[in-house]
Design an enzyme around this catalytic site. Structure first.
Site, mmCIF file in Angstrom:
data_model
loop_
_atom_site.group_PDB
_atom_site.id
_atom_site.type_symbol
_atom_site.label_atom_id
_atom_site.label_comp_id
_atom_site.label_asym_id
_atom_site.label_seq_id
_atom_site.Cartn_x
_atom_site.Cartn_y
_atom_site.Cartn_z
ATOM 1 N N SER A 96 1.150 -1.357 -0.096
ATOM 2 C CA SER A 96 -0.017 0.011 0.144
ATOM 3 C C SER A 96 0.873 1.647 -0.114
ATOM 4 O O SER A 96 -0.007 1.889 -0.033
ATOM 5 C CB SER A 96 -1.115 0.121 1.031
ATOM 6 O OG SER A 96 -0.347 0.258 2.090
ATOM 7 N N LYS A 130 3.446 7.858 10.336
ATOM 8 C CA LYS A 130 2.892 9.047 9.312
ATOM 9 C C LYS A 130 3.652 9.773 8.814
ATOM 10 O O LYS A 130 4.904 10.440 10.101
ATOM 11 C CB LYS A 130 1.508 8.770 9.391
ATOM 12 C CG LYS A 130 0.355 8.213 10.227
ATOM 13 C CD LYS A 130 0.047 7.839 8.385
ATOM 14 C CE LYS A 130 -0.849 6.285 7.893
ATOM 15 N NZ LYS A 130 -0.502 5.398 8.452
#
Length: 237
Positions: A158, A196
């Site tokens: 992903s 992140k």
């Protein structure tokens, strides 16, 4: 018969796959061809797919495969890149990281240093991080700076648009603060750990993913603690 833009896009995708094994993102394709919106890229890709030059790989985010090239391809004319360089943006992890990750100090007198390997990063779904304290990995000293470091493994596809592939190992430098835009390991609500990009928005902290299929999550600053920042990546062939 392909249009010039279709040929340019096909060659751009082909070169990126040949160089790095990863399809370019829609933003990268848009900028490379000098287009103003991604809708134009969608139309070009659909046209190439209908003509049998490329195919979309199932169950993989925006993954493309070049099936054939035109017999006389047009020269590739790529617009100069002006956007911020793509940084590593790995996916989500989970685990009990509430205790301080000890890490290990880098040694400047060796070609490699052994770092603790703390877990795997799942593709698209958070999973429990592996906390086997006996697991470790040897990392070239050129990938790390001073201070304590640890490693996390990547699983899944992903994050392919950011150049993060299944089986990659990311190297994290322990820190408690980071500049806006840095890729960090963040502890949310003393429960979930996620890797992140950090975006500060007033009194809030946004944790920004790489894949547009995932939403940016926004938290109060008191709910997020920085556990480290991304400094390197190792890929085995």
């Amino acid at each position: 018969m392909l249009t010039r833009k279709q040929q340019e896009l096909l060659l751009f995708i082909h070169e990126r796959l040949k160089d790095g094994g990863v399809s370019p993102s829609f933003d990268e394709m848009k900028d490379a061809l000098g287009l103003k919106s991604k809708s134009g890229i969608h139309r070009l890709i659909t046209g190439l797919e209908e003509r049998g030059f490329i195919r979309r790989l199932p169950h993989r985010a925006r993954a493309l495969e070049v099936l054939r090239l035109p017999e006389q391809p047009a020269p590739l004319r790529v617009a100069p890149r002006t956007e911020e360089p793509v940084r590593f943006r790995p996916n989500v992890i989970r685990g009990d990281f509430r205790g301080a990750l000890p890490g290990r100090e880098a040694r400047g007198d060796a070609e490699a240093v052994s770092l603790p390997l703390y877990g795997r990063i799942a593709a698209g779904l958070p999973i429990e991080a592996l906390r086997d304290t006996t697991a470790s990995i040897d990392v070239p000293t050129g990938l790390i700076a001073s201070g304590e470091h640890y490693a996390l493994e990547v699983a899944g596809d992903s994050m392919v648009d950011a150049g993060i592939l299944d089986g990659d190992t990311v190297i994290i430098q322990r820190c408690e603060t980071a500049e806006n835009g840095t890729v960090i390991v963040a502890l949310v609500d003393d429960n979930e750990v996620t890797l992140k990009r950090l975006r500060r928005k007033g009194n809030s902290i946004a944790l920004e993913p790489a894949n547009p299929a995932y939403e940016t999550r926004v938290f109060g600053a008191d709910r997020v603690r920085i556990q480290g920042r991304l400094v390197g990546l190792i890929r085995r062939y």
